[in-house]
Structures are given as structure tokens and as C-alpha cells.
Design a protein around this motif. Structure first.
Motif, PDB file in Angstrom:
ATOM      1  N   GLN A 187       0.832  -1.204   0.000  1.00 19.41           N
ATOM      2  CA  GLN A 187       0.000   0.000   0.000  1.00 19.41           C
ATOM      3  C   GLN A 187       0.870   1.259   0.000  1.00 19.41           C
ATOM      4  O   GLN A 187       0.560   2.228  -0.689  1.00 19.41           O
ATOM      5  CB  GLN A 187      -0.953   0.004   1.205  1.00 19.41           C
ATOM      6  CG  GLN A 187      -2.130  -0.927   1.047  1.00 19.41           C
ATOM      7  CD  GLN A 187      -2.977  -0.569  -0.164  1.00 19.41           C
ATOM      8  OE1 GLN A 187      -3.258   0.591  -0.429  1.00 19.41           O
ATOM      9  NE2 GLN A 187      -3.363  -1.596  -0.913  1.00 19.41           N
ATOM     10  N   ARG A 188       1.968   1.238   0.775  1.00 22.13           N
ATOM     11  CA  ARG A 188       2.887   2.391   0.780  1.00 22.13           C
ATOM     12  C   ARG A 188       3.521   2.581  -0.594  1.00 22.13           C
ATOM     13  O   ARG A 188       3.624   3.703  -1.088  1.00 22.13           O
ATOM     14  CB  ARG A 188       3.966   2.214   1.852  1.00 22.13           C
ATOM     15  CG  ARG A 188       3.438   2.439   3.261  1.00 22.13           C
ATOM     16  CD  ARG A 188       4.562   2.565   4.285  1.00 22.13           C
ATOM     17  NE  ARG A 188       5.406   1.388   4.390  1.00 22.13           N
ATOM     18  CZ  ARG A 188       5.188   0.354   5.202  1.00 22.13           C
ATOM     19  NH1 ARG A 188       4.147   0.348   6.001  1.00 22.13           N
ATOM     20  NH2 ARG A 188       6.025  -0.670   5.226  1.00 22.13           N
TER      21      ARG A 188
ATOM     22  N   LYS B 251       2.265   1.686  -3.445  1.00 20.98           N
ATOM     23  CA  LYS B 251       1.204   2.171  -4.338  1.00 20.98           C
ATOM     24  C   LYS B 251       1.002   3.668  -4.157  1.00 20.98           C
ATOM     25  O   LYS B 251       0.889   4.409  -5.145  1.00 20.98           O
ATOM     26  CB  LYS B 251      -0.102   1.420  -4.054  1.00 20.98           C
ATOM     27  CG  LYS B 251      -1.248   1.873  -4.928  1.00 20.98           C
ATOM     28  CD  LYS B 251      -2.521   1.138  -4.576  1.00 20.98           C
ATOM     29  CE  LYS B 251      -3.665   1.695  -5.423  1.00 20.98           C
ATOM     30  NZ  LYS B 251      -4.943   1.223  -4.944  1.00 20.98           N
ATOM     31  N   ARG B 252       0.964   4.144  -2.913  1.00 19.37           N
ATOM     32  CA  ARG B 252       0.778   5.580  -2.665  1.00 19.37           C
ATOM     33  C   ARG B 252       1.941   6.391  -3.242  1.00 19.37           C
ATOM     34  O   ARG B 252       1.740   7.447  -3.828  1.00 19.37           O
ATOM     35  CB  ARG B 252       0.602   5.849  -1.173  1.00 19.37           C
ATOM     36  CG  ARG B 252      -0.766   5.430  -0.642  1.00 19.37           C
ATOM     37  CD  ARG B 252      -1.023   5.968   0.753  1.00 19.37           C
ATOM     38  NE  ARG B 252      -0.079   5.472   1.750  1.00 19.37           N
ATOM     39  CZ  ARG B 252      -0.222   4.345   2.444  1.00 19.37           C
ATOM     40  NH1 ARG B 252      -1.281   3.588   2.251  1.00 19.37           N
ATOM     41  NH2 ARG B 252       0.674   3.984   3.329  1.00 19.37           N
ATOM     42  N   ILE B 253       3.151   5.899  -3.092  1.00 14.84           N
ATOM     43  CA  ILE B 253       4.316   6.590  -3.638  1.00 14.84           C
ATOM     44  C   ILE B 253       4.222   6.649  -5.165  1.00 14.84           C
ATOM     45  O   ILE B 253       4.447   7.704  -5.766  1.00 14.84           O
ATOM     46  CB  ILE B 253       5.626   5.896  -3.195  1.00 14.84           C
ATOM     47  CG1 ILE B 253       5.846   6.100  -1.695  1.00 14.84           C
ATOM     48  CG2 ILE B 253       6.820   6.411  -3.997  1.00 14.84           C
ATOM     49  CD1 ILE B 253       6.934   5.206  -1.104  1.00 14.84           C
TER      50      ILE B 253
ATOM     51  N   GLU C 101       1.549   6.478  -7.031  1.00 12.72           N
ATOM     52  CA  GLU C 101       0.464   7.385  -7.417  1.00 12.72           C
ATOM     53  C   GLU C 101       0.888   8.845  -7.277  1.00 12.72           C
ATOM     54  O   GLU C 101       0.558   9.681  -8.117  1.00 12.72           O
ATOM     55  CB  GLU C 101      -0.782   7.098  -6.579  1.00 12.72           C
ATOM     56  CG  GLU C 101      -1.462   5.798  -6.953  1.00 12.72           C
ATOM     57  CD  GLU C 101      -2.548   5.374  -5.973  1.00 12.72           C
ATOM     58  OE1 GLU C 101      -2.598   5.905  -4.836  1.00 12.72           O
ATOM     59  OE2 GLU C 101      -3.349   4.495  -6.353  1.00 12.72           O
ATOM     60  N   ARG C 102       1.624   9.155  -6.221  1.00  9.86           N
ATOM     61  CA  ARG C 102       2.107  10.522  -6.005  1.00  9.86           C
ATOM     62  C   ARG C 102       3.076  10.924  -7.130  1.00  9.86           C
ATOM     63  O   ARG C 102       2.994  12.023  -7.674  1.00  9.86           O
ATOM     64  CB  ARG C 102       2.771  10.649  -4.638  1.00  9.86           C
ATOM     65  CG  ARG C 102       3.159  12.067  -4.282  1.00  9.86           C
ATOM     66  CD  ARG C 102       3.632  12.246  -2.837  1.00  9.86           C
ATOM     67  NE  ARG C 102       4.546  11.204  -2.384  1.00  9.86           N
ATOM     68  CZ  ARG C 102       4.295  10.344  -1.381  1.00  9.86           C
ATOM     69  NH1 ARG C 102       3.147  10.406  -0.726  1.00  9.86           N
ATOM     70  NH2 ARG C 102       5.183   9.442  -1.044  1.00  9.86           N
TER      71      ARG C 102
ATOM     72  N   GLN D 263       3.144   9.705 -10.146  1.00 13.34           N
ATOM     73  CA  GLN D 263       2.341   9.846 -11.381  1.00 13.34           C
ATOM     74  C   GLN D 263       1.604  11.177 -11.384  1.00 13.34           C
ATOM     75  O   GLN D 263       1.588  11.854 -12.420  1.00 13.34           O
ATOM     76  CB  GLN D 263       1.343   8.681 -11.479  1.00 13.34           C
ATOM     77  CG  GLN D 263       0.595   8.628 -12.772  1.00 13.34           C
ATOM     78  CD  GLN D 263       1.498   8.318 -13.947  1.00 13.34           C
ATOM     79  OE1 GLN D 263       2.555   7.736 -13.817  1.00 13.34           O
ATOM     80  NE2 GLN D 263       1.102   8.736 -15.127  1.00 13.34           N
ATOM     81  N   ARG D 264       1.033  11.595 -10.268  1.00 16.28           N
ATOM     82  CA  ARG D 264       0.347  12.886 -10.191  1.00 16.28           C
ATOM     83  C   ARG D 264       1.328  14.025 -10.443  1.00 16.28           C
ATOM     84  O   ARG D 264       1.005  14.991 -11.153  1.00 16.28           O
ATOM     85  CB  ARG D 264      -0.330  13.066  -8.826  1.00 16.28           C
ATOM     86  CG  ARG D 264      -1.646  12.349  -8.686  1.00 16.28           C
ATOM     87  CD  ARG D 264      -2.408  12.796  -7.446  1.00 16.28           C
ATOM     88  NE  ARG D 264      -1.619  12.697  -6.218  1.00 16.28           N
ATOM     89  CZ  ARG D 264      -1.567  11.628  -5.433  1.00 16.28           C
ATOM     90  NH1 ARG D 264      -2.243  10.547  -5.754  1.00 16.28           N
ATOM     91  NH2 ARG D 264      -0.827  11.636  -4.331  1.00 16.28           N
TER      92      ARG D 264
END
Length: 112
Positions: free
Chosen positions: A97-98, A100-102, A104-105, A107-108
Motif C-alpha cells: 500500500q505504501r 502504491k501511494r508513492i 500514485e504521487r 504519477q500525479r
């Protein structure tokens, strides 16, 4: 009950033949090296060695029956293994999950 990871236990269940043996013993209730070897693609001697590994880590116990030893699964130790697997699985879920969040950040930030 301790949730510390037992490397010997995981080494023992890491082998697919030993996992299959545990499955057979759970399904049949008990078995001998001879009866298990008839259901596995390995020799009776190999089965006996695998059973020795499982016995050393406490996943199976044996009782003498004539010239053979009758093996059964130790349910308390199996429950411990299942608990350890759940602990390891939860830790990996949190790590993923960590990650994935990294990702996604990142990519944003690239889109901005």
C-alpha cells in the motif's frame, strides 16, 4: 502464542512436497511413509526424510505401529504457522500500500 517468525518452520513448509504431505495427512487424518509415498511422486525414503523435517519443527507427530511410524498433523503447530502467515501477509499488504501511494504521487507529479 508467539507471532515471531520461525525460520525453521517456514523452511519446512517452503517445500512443495512437504506441503502436499501435510495436505494428505490433514485429509486422511494420519498416514505412514509408505502410504504417503504411494500418493506422491517421490520414494518412500524421500517421504521419510521429509517427515523427519516436519517432525523436527513440530508440524507432525509420530507413533510407532509395528515396523512403521504413523504420522499425524500437530494442529497447534499448524495454527501457529497459519498465524505467522497472516502476520507476514499483513506486513506485506502494508508495504505494498505504501509503494502504491508513492507510485500514485509520482504519477500525479508528472502530470502536473
Amino acid at each position: 502464542m508467539s507471532t515471531a517468525i520461525d525460520d525453521d518452520l517456514w523452511s519446512a513448509v517452503g517445500d512443495p512436497t512437504r506441503r502436499r504431505m501435510l495436505d494428505l495427512l490433514l485429509a486422511d487424518g494420519e498416514g505412514t511413509a509408505t502410504s504417503l509415498s504411494k500418493q506422491l511422486p517421490v520414494s518412500r525414503q524421500a517421504v521419510a526424510k521429509h517427515l523427519g523435517v516436519l517432525e523436527r519443527v513440530g508440524l507432525v507427530h509420530a507413533t510407532a505401529t509395528g515396523r512403521e511410524r504413523l504420522y499425524g498433523v500437530d494442529e497447534a503447530q499448524l495454527a501457529r504457522a497459519i498465524e505467522q502467515l497472516a502476520t507476514v501477509g499483513a506486513a506485506w499488504d502494508a508495504r505494498l500500500q505504501r509503494i502504491k501511494r508513492i507510485a500514485e504521487r509520482i504519477q500525479r507529479n508528472r502530470r502536473s
